[in-house]
Motif scaffolding. Sequence first.
Motif, PDB file in Angstrom:
ATOM      1  N   TYR A  53       0.833  -1.216   0.000  1.00  0.00           N
ATOM      2  CA  TYR A  53       0.000   0.000   0.000  1.00  0.00           C
ATOM      3  C   TYR A  53       0.859   1.255   0.000  1.00  0.00           C
ATOM      4  CZ  TYR A  53      -3.988   2.940   1.268  1.00  0.00           C
ATOM      5  OH  TYR A  53      -4.963   3.893   1.281  1.00  0.00           O
ATOM      6  N   THR A  54       1.944   1.214   0.801  1.00  0.00           N
ATOM      7  CA  THR A  54       2.819   2.389   0.910  1.00  0.00           C
ATOM      8  C   THR A  54       4.225   2.138   0.358  1.00  0.00           C
ATOM      9  OG1 THR A  54       3.526   1.717   3.108  1.00  0.00           O
ATOM     10  CG2 THR A  54       1.599   3.162   2.969  1.00  0.00           C
ATOM     11  N   ALA A  55       4.493   0.865   0.008  1.00  0.00           N
ATOM     12  CA  ALA A  55       5.841   0.461  -0.426  1.00  0.00           C
ATOM     13  C   ALA A  55       6.863   0.664   0.677  1.00  0.00           C
ATOM     14  CB  ALA A  55       6.276   1.207  -1.684  1.00  0.00           C
ATOM     15  N   SER A  56       6.415   0.782   1.896  1.00  0.00           N
ATOM     16  CA  SER A  56       7.353   0.929   3.010  1.00  0.00           C
ATOM     17  C   SER A  56       7.949  -0.428   3.367  1.00  0.00           C
ATOM     18  CB  SER A  56       6.659   1.544   4.217  1.00  0.00           C
ATOM     19  OG  SER A  56       5.587   0.744   4.624  1.00  0.00           O
ATOM     20  N   THR A  57       9.127  -0.399   3.920  1.00  0.00           N
ATOM     21  CA  THR A  57       9.849  -1.629   4.246  1.00  0.00           C
ATOM     22  C   THR A  57      10.344  -1.576   5.690  1.00  0.00           C
ATOM     23  OG1 THR A  57      11.915  -0.687   3.414  1.00  0.00           O
ATOM     24  CG2 THR A  57      10.607  -1.986   1.862  1.00  0.00           C
ATOM     25  N   THR A  99      -3.286  -9.880   3.553  1.00  0.00           N
ATOM     26  CA  THR A  99      -3.935  -8.716   2.971  1.00  0.00           C
ATOM     27  C   THR A  99      -3.799  -7.589   3.975  1.00  0.00           C
ATOM     28  OG1 THR A  99      -5.518 -10.103   1.784  1.00  0.00           O
ATOM     29  CG2 THR A  99      -6.082  -7.773   2.081  1.00  0.00           C
ATOM     30  N   ASP A 100      -3.456  -6.387   3.472  1.00  0.00           N
ATOM     31  CA  ASP A 100      -3.154  -5.341   4.449  1.00  0.00           C
ATOM     32  C   ASP A 100      -3.382  -3.957   3.865  1.00  0.00           C
ATOM     33  OD1 ASP A 100      -2.371  -4.262   6.824  1.00  0.00           O
ATOM     34  OD2 ASP A 100      -0.419  -5.238   6.879  1.00  0.00           O
ATOM     35  N   PHE A 101      -4.030  -3.110   4.650  1.00  0.00           N
ATOM     36  CA  PHE A 101      -4.203  -1.711   4.262  1.00  0.00           C
ATOM     37  C   PHE A 101      -3.492  -0.789   5.241  1.00  0.00           C
ATOM     38  CE2 PHE A 101      -7.155  -2.076   0.778  1.00  0.00           C
ATOM     39  CZ  PHE A 101      -7.728  -3.321   0.978  1.00  0.00           C
ATOM     40  N   ALA A 102      -2.661  -1.358   6.087  1.00  0.00           N
ATOM     41  CA  ALA A 102      -1.936  -0.536   7.036  1.00  0.00           C
ATOM     42  C   ALA A 102      -0.819   0.224   6.331  1.00  0.00           C
ATOM     43  CB  ALA A 102      -1.346  -1.418   8.136  1.00  0.00           C
ATOM     44  N   PHE A 103      -0.321   1.248   7.001  1.00  0.00           N
ATOM     45  CA  PHE A 103       0.745   2.044   6.418  1.00  0.00           C
ATOM     46  C   PHE A 103       2.125   1.447   6.701  1.00  0.00           C
ATOM     47  CE2 PHE A 103      -1.478   5.501   4.622  1.00  0.00           C
ATOM     48  CZ  PHE A 103      -2.624   5.684   5.375  1.00  0.00           C
ATOM     49  N   ALA A 104       2.228   0.732   7.799  1.00  0.00           N
ATOM     50  CA  ALA A 104       3.527   0.187   8.185  1.00  0.00           C
ATOM     51  C   ALA A 104       3.575  -1.306   7.915  1.00  0.00           C
ATOM     52  CB  ALA A 104       3.790   0.451   9.658  1.00  0.00           C
ATOM     53  N   PRO A 105       4.720  -1.808   7.485  1.00  0.00           N
ATOM     54  CA  PRO A 105       4.843  -3.256   7.266  1.00  0.00           C
ATOM     55  C   PRO A 105       4.832  -4.013   8.592  1.00  0.00           C
ATOM     56  CG  PRO A 105       6.960  -2.184   6.976  1.00  0.00           C
ATOM     57  CD  PRO A 105       5.959  -1.099   7.158  1.00  0.00           C
ATOM     58  N   ARG A 106       4.367  -5.239   8.543  1.00  0.00           N
ATOM     59  CA  ARG A 106       4.234  -6.075   9.735  1.00  0.00           C
ATOM     60  C   ARG A 106       5.544  -6.796  10.014  1.00  0.00           C
ATOM     61  NH1 ARG A 106      -1.011  -4.728  11.637  1.00  0.00           N
ATOM     62  NH2 ARG A 106      -2.322  -4.444   9.788  1.00  0.00           N
ATOM     63  N   ILE A 107       5.870  -6.944  11.299  1.00  0.00           N
ATOM     64  CA  ILE A 107       7.130  -7.594  11.652  1.00  0.00           C
ATOM     65  C   ILE A 107       6.940  -8.810  12.560  1.00  0.00           C
ATOM     66  CG2 ILE A 107       8.385  -5.428  11.378  1.00  0.00           C
ATOM     67  CD1 ILE A 107       8.554  -5.289  14.428  1.00  0.00           C
ATOM     68  N   LEU A 108       5.725  -9.106  12.959  1.00  0.00           N
ATOM     69  CA  LEU A 108       5.463 -10.260  13.810  1.00  0.00           C
ATOM     70  C   LEU A 108       4.906 -11.416  12.988  1.00  0.00           C
ATOM     71  CD1 LEU A 108       3.774  -8.541  16.879  1.00  0.00           C
ATOM     72  CD2 LEU A 108       6.174  -9.172  16.595  1.00  0.00           C
ATOM     73  N   ALA A 109       5.432 -12.607  13.245  1.00  0.00           N
ATOM     74  CA  ALA A 109       4.968 -13.773  12.503  1.00  0.00           C
ATOM     75  C   ALA A 109       3.481 -14.011  12.699  1.00  0.00           C
ATOM     76  CB  ALA A 109       5.765 -15.006  12.933  1.00  0.00           C
ATOM     77  N   SER A 110       2.976 -13.700  13.883  1.00  0.00           N
ATOM     78  CA  SER A 110       1.563 -13.937  14.188  1.00  0.00           C
ATOM     79  C   SER A 110       0.633 -13.041  13.377  1.00  0.00           C
ATOM     80  CB  SER A 110       1.308 -13.718  15.681  1.00  0.00           C
ATOM     81  OG  SER A 110       1.652 -12.395  16.049  1.00  0.00           O
ATOM     82  N   GLN A 111       1.177 -12.021  12.740  1.00  0.00           N
ATOM     83  CA  GLN A 111       0.350 -11.099  11.967  1.00  0.00           C
ATOM     84  C   GLN A 111       0.107 -11.576  10.532  1.00  0.00           C
ATOM     85  OE1 GLN A 111       2.984  -7.719  12.739  1.00  0.00           O
ATOM     86  NE2 GLN A 111       1.309  -6.697  13.827  1.00  0.00           N
ATOM     87  N   TYR A 112       0.720 -12.663  10.149  1.00  0.00           N
ATOM     88  CA  TYR A 112       0.609 -13.155   8.775  1.00  0.00           C
ATOM     89  C   TYR A 112      -0.330 -14.350   8.700  1.00  0.00           C
ATOM     90  CZ  TYR A 112       4.352 -10.006   7.535  1.00  0.00           C
ATOM     91  OH  TYR A 112       5.095  -8.871   7.310  1.00  0.00           O
ATOM     92  N   ASP A 113      -1.011 -14.454   7.575  1.00  0.00           N
ATOM     93  CA  ASP A 113      -2.033 -15.490   7.413  1.00  0.00           C
ATOM     94  C   ASP A 113      -1.574 -16.677   6.564  1.00  0.00           C
ATOM     95  OD1 ASP A 113      -4.231 -12.718   7.019  1.00  0.00           O
ATOM     96  OD2 ASP A 113      -3.960 -13.928   8.829  1.00  0.00           O
ATOM     97  N   TYR A 114      -0.684 -16.430   5.638  1.00  0.00           N
ATOM     98  CA  TYR A 114      -0.246 -17.484   4.724  1.00  0.00           C
ATOM     99  C   TYR A 114       1.280 -17.566   4.738  1.00  0.00           C
ATOM    100  CZ  TYR A 114      -4.987 -16.819   2.997  1.00  0.00           C
ATOM    101  OH  TYR A 114      -6.347 -16.707   2.907  1.00  0.00           O
TER     102      TYR A 114
END
Length: 125
Positions: A53-57, A99-114
Amino acid sequence: VQLQASGGGLVQAGDSLRLSCAASGRPANNYCVGWFRQAPGKGREFVASINSYTASTAYADSVKGRYSIFKDNAKATVYLQMSSLKPEDTAVYYCAYRTDFAFAPRILASQYDYWGQGTQVTVSS
């Protein structure tokens, strides 16, 4: 969504390697993809992630300046370019997706679905 991680191998310290994470099924236009790794006898740790969404890393401190994550939306693929590899980078590398519409990328494994199946990276000294 199915993920296929590839590109691992056996390299020497100082070498470079590029991992790929290809998504199939029905990936969303807005997503976050993360790379995690797990070394023998250790837990899974965050490596890098990118938010479409933001191309942030985001990067783990241990790989900042050496790894780069980027995406190719046309190919539904996220890459992890690894340079100046060290023996301590040896691990199975996994990619993960949500799937994500947040501005910041996720860094916790528990936040991912696949999750992909993992690809082995071995760095010899």
